[in-house]
Design an enzyme around this catalytic site. Sequence first.
Site, PDB file in Angstrom:
ATOM      1  N   THR A 175       0.849  -1.188   0.000  1.00 59.57           N
ATOM      2  CA  THR A 175       0.000   0.000   0.000  1.00 59.57           C
ATOM      3  C   THR A 175       0.890   1.245   0.000  1.00 59.57           C
ATOM      4  OG1 THR A 175      -0.040  -0.194   2.401  1.00 59.57           O
ATOM      5  CG2 THR A 175      -1.954  -1.054   1.212  1.00 59.57           C
ATOM      6  N   ARG A 234     -13.414  -4.987  -2.028  1.00 57.40           N
ATOM      7  CA  ARG A 234     -13.486  -5.693  -0.733  1.00 57.40           C
ATOM      8  C   ARG A 234     -14.621  -5.121   0.109  1.00 57.40           C
ATOM      9  NH1 ARG A 234      -8.181  -5.595   2.430  1.00 57.40           N
ATOM     10  NH2 ARG A 234      -7.613  -7.297   1.046  1.00 57.40           N
TER      11      ARG A 234
END
Length: 354
Positions: A175, A234
């Site tokens: 990330t 998600r």
Amino acid sequence: MSIIADDNDFEQKKVKKNPVIKAESIEFDKNFENSIRPKSFDTYIGQSALKETLKISIEAAKKRGLPLDHLLFYGPPGLGKTTLAGVIAEQTGVEIKITSAPALERPRDIIGILMSLKGGEILFIDEIHRLNKVAEEILYPAMEDFYLDMTTGKSQTVKTLRIPLPKFTLIGATTKAGELSGPLRDRFGIIHRLEFYSEDELAQVIKRTAGILDIEINDEGAYAIAKRSRGTPRIANRLVKRVSDFALVKYDGKITADIANQALDVLKIDNYGLDNTDRSLLKLIIEKYNGGPVGIETIAAAIGEDTRTIEDVCEPFLLQAGLLQRTPRGRKVSPAAYKHLGYKCQSEQQTLWQ
Ligand code: ADE
């Protein structure tokens, strides 16, 4: 697919003592996510530019009879980095071993995994920016020339053993691409950022998931959930389940736009997809710091979240939605955030935002 060790799962302690555990033997927190993961490029929705690049690279590697170049995927969590690695493994017909950098604490963790790989296999390392220096240095020759340098003995009698490894493909996911060291980044042949999903793409993800889970949903229902899913599959997949629970308990189980909106209101997810934590963060900066700038540590302490969660989970979407800005002196909220949360935006804030 075998999961070697995953820092994110609750079995972490068990995994540390026994780093090679087959996925089937672990009761995963991620069972749900795994059960709905697409397995091919056709069923993997979105990221079309990346998919095209990957298809060509896979084809070229097959023609050359070589493993695929090492790949680095970066971008906010929940956009499908692990899923895509699984798709690549399926499409190339090889095994994938999945681990995450925090689980590779000791040199023997990474050495053990590298030595367990067979020719052509894929090693997936999640959160690769958290790899420690020793593990990173073990990886350099493994990635570049497929060997391990091992030292034995002490001081004057020290010997270096060069152990050949089968040719493999490393897929790293992070990330925080900026936190990767230069030498590690340079060893990836393909570096790609995953983008937030459009509402259309999320609605397709939602309908696909609902189909797998036998949940009835109409197009409007799918779009109502997609709108509040922060561009993230998600989140969309989690919301489908929560909304389906609500539809089942309060109505006949079918998800329509009206039912989805009611359920999402109950869940306190607003029409930007913001939850309580996001709103607390923005409200804090508005109410206590006059719109900012304010440091991340101050924000974290005040709202009771850790800085990593704020930086990795909350901020990417707030930044992309234009509600928050990062400056060298800290975080500032935008006039749009004032408006969204029902505050009057003084002209001063408008100027500060520039
Ligand atoms: N579930 C999570 N990510 C997905 C994607 N990109 N396509 C289809 N289903 C998904």
